[in-house]
Motif scaffolding. Structure first.
Motif, short mmCIF file in Angstrom:
data_model
loop_
_atom_site.label_atom_id
_atom_site.label_comp_id
_atom_site.label_asym_id
_atom_site.label_seq_id
_atom_site.Cartn_x
_atom_site.Cartn_y
_atom_site.Cartn_z
N TYR A 185 0.82 -1.23 0.00
CA TYR A 185 0.00 0.00 0.00
C TYR A 185 0.85 1.26 0.00
O TYR A 185 0.33 2.36 -0.13
N PRO A 194 8.76 3.71 -0.34
CA PRO A 194 9.98 3.20 -1.01
C PRO A 194 10.23 3.84 -2.37
O PRO A 194 11.38 3.98 -2.77
N GLN A 245 -0.64 -2.62 11.54
CA GLN A 245 -1.39 -2.36 10.29
C GLN A 245 -2.69 -3.13 10.16
O GLN A 245 -3.68 -2.58 9.71
FE1 SF4 Z 1 5.94 2.13 3.94
FE2 SF4 Z 1 6.72 1.65 6.44
FE3 SF4 Z 1 6.15 -0.42 4.79
FE4 SF4 Z 1 8.37 1.07 4.42
S1 SF4 Z 1 7.87 -0.29 6.18
S2 SF4 Z 1 6.93 0.40 2.82
S3 SF4 Z 1 7.64 3.14 4.99
S4 SF4 Z 1 4.71 1.19 5.59
#
Ligand code: SF4
Ligand code: 5AD
Length: 477
Positions: free
Chosen positions: A179, A183, A282
């Motif tokens: 989602y 990155p 999450q």
């Molecule tokens: Fe996004 Fe955090 Fe997952 Fe990295 S770890 S992709 S910043 S939600």
């Protein structure tokens, strides 16, 4: 000489707040003064966020409101910085053709020079854009070096509080949760060399900073290798702990899988490290976690939480949740509710899923949960969490806690004309609970014992424990 003025608006996370602070400091060196409204400014900057659509909409409508200002005064420079600059790039010029400057988060060091260039070529109105390479735009090395960690030495006056500072220890993210846009807009994960971090922390301490908050998208994945030696976050905490003047060390945000025992033990053994861990789960459904590509199961998170509670019984744990992710059924959602009830987080940040173009989730899955259901799940989960937060704050009543006094409370800040003491001040405990109390300006920046007499889900109310109880304390100011 005409004094140059700057207005900056920031949305998003702590990384963005730090970036804005650093950009402002760099421009102040060039003679800019901060002003509080776009109409008073020669240069208007937006430091943007792309994590959810709402954050982007806010910026596009703020830009829309500036269209006339620019027509009226073509000399005004309007810039878009940060994640949305990296994500939308030229699209921003298409949607707001009067924008002069677009700079991604990996190129912020170039902002002052780019503004000067635009001013030199005034009239020609050539817009400038500096962004980093896309993740597939070159070799790993090339992409990495197009994202620079922006950490110049700062002007201490520019920090929002002289006693607290953010300190970046890494940039980027390699987890690729389906989602998440981070990155692609903040680039590959890169840890800063420990020496740089220590030098910055020592400098902050010498300027009177008492609390540092280490920043990283997945801060506990920090890993730096030089000459065959690896430094992990636990090592870094040990090194930072030695710095005289630094009394508190926080770190955000953690990735559950990287919450290793050595880190928890470092937190336990180092008294300056705060008893506060933000570890986003999450979702409470394994099916959703898999679709999100979070690489752990609810059971593994539960084990990690048990390990935290065993090693650090007094630590508070907080989480993020996304509700209404693609395919989330009532049953999946109910599993999240059940886990929130079981885990008793200090608080949770809850978000409605917002599909982001450029992520795997956008490509692979349909955004099939209707908005009203997302909203309902968001509100309901928040209510469950808030009830827990309120219950878990009650045992603090009658207890003495230690807080770092940060400044006037929100309520007090809204009444700047009423400066007679006692002032309503605010500070935080080591476990990140907000405490409001009546005190004196002199107490700002101090670490003080406070006895709590009341609590709701968000705030503890207390009074400073002192031998001089009574109004004469305040007359000393
Ligand atoms: Fe996004 Fe955090 Fe997952 Fe990295 S770890 S992709 S910043 S939600
Ligand atoms: N939609 C909603 N929330 C998101 N987050 C990240 N990406 C999205 C998205 N596309 C949330 C996650 C993360 C927090 C910073 O923002 O919960 O932990």
């Amino acid at each position: 000489m005409h004094e140059k003025t700057l207005y900056i608006e920031t949305v998003g996370c702590q990384m963005n707040l730090l970036d804005s602070e650093l950009v402002v400091a760099a421009l102040r060196k060039k003679g800019y003064r901060l002003v509080d409204a776009p109409k008073k400014a020669d240069v208007i900057l937006f430091n943007t966020c792309s994590v959810r659509q709402h954050a982007e909409d806010k910026i596009y409508s703020a830009l829309g409101r500036l269209k006339h200002a620019k027509k009226h005064n073509p000399q005004k420079i309007i810039g878009v910085l940060g994640c949305m600059a990296q994500k939308d790039q030229k699209l921003i010029f298409q949607r707001a053709p009067f924008v002069d400057l677009i700079v991604g988060p990996g190129q912020l060091h170039r902002v002052p020079e780019l503004i000067e260039e635009i001013q030199r070529t005034a009239g020609a109105s050539v817009p400038r854009m500096e962004v980093s390479l896309d993740r597939s735009g070159g070799s790993r090395d090339e992409v990495e070096s197009s994202f620079e960690s922006y950490d110049p030495l700062r002007d201490p006056e520019m920090r929002p509080s002289p006693y607290q500072a953010f300190l970046r220890i890494m940039i980027g993210c390699d987890k690729f949760c389906t989602y998440c846009i981070v990155p692609s807009v903040r680039g590959p994960e890169q840890s800063r060399p420990p020496q740089h971090i220590l030098t910055e922390a020592k400098r902050l301490a010498s300027e009177g900073c008492r609390e540092i908050t280490l920043l990283g998208q997945t801060v506990n994945s920090y890993r730096h290798r030089t000459a065959g030696e690896t430094t992990r976050l636990s090592d870094l905490l040990n090194q930072l702990h030695e710095i005289e003047g630094i009394d508190r060390i926080r770190f955000i945000t953690n990735y559950p899988k990287d919450m290793t025992r050595d880190l928890l033990e470092a937190v336990r053994d180092l008294p300056k490290v705060c008893r506060y861990l933000h570890v986003p789960l999450q979702s409470g459904s394994d099916r959703m976690l898999k679709r999100m590509k979070r690489s752990y199961t609810v059971g593994e998170y539960r084990e990690m939480l048990a390990c935290i509670r065993e090693t650090l019984p007094d630590a508070s744990v907080t989480s993020d949740f996304i509700v209404g992710f693609s395919g989330e059924t009532e049953e999946d959602y109910q599993q999240t509710v059940d886990f929130v009830k079981e885990a008793r987080f200090k608080n949770s940040f809850i978000f409605k899923y917002s599909p982001r173009q450029g992520t795997k989730g956008f490509e692979l899955y349909e955004d099939d949960v209707p908005d009203e259901i997302k909203r309902k799940r968001n509100n309901d989960l928040l209510a469950v969490q808030n009830a827990i937060s309120e219950e878990d704050n009650q045992p603090f009543i009658g207890q003495e806690v230690e807080i770092l006094v940060e400044g006037p409370s929100k309520k007090q800040a809204k009444r700047p004309s009423e400066q007679t003491e006692p002032l309503q001040l605010t500070g935080r405990t080591t476990c990140d609970r907000i405490v409001v109390f009546d005190g004196s300006k002199r107490q700002i920046g101090q670490i003080l014992p406070v006895r709590i007499y009341d609590a709701n889900g968000f705030t503890l109310f207390g009074s400073v424990v002192t031998h001089h109880v009574g109004p004469e304390v305040y007359s000393l100011a």
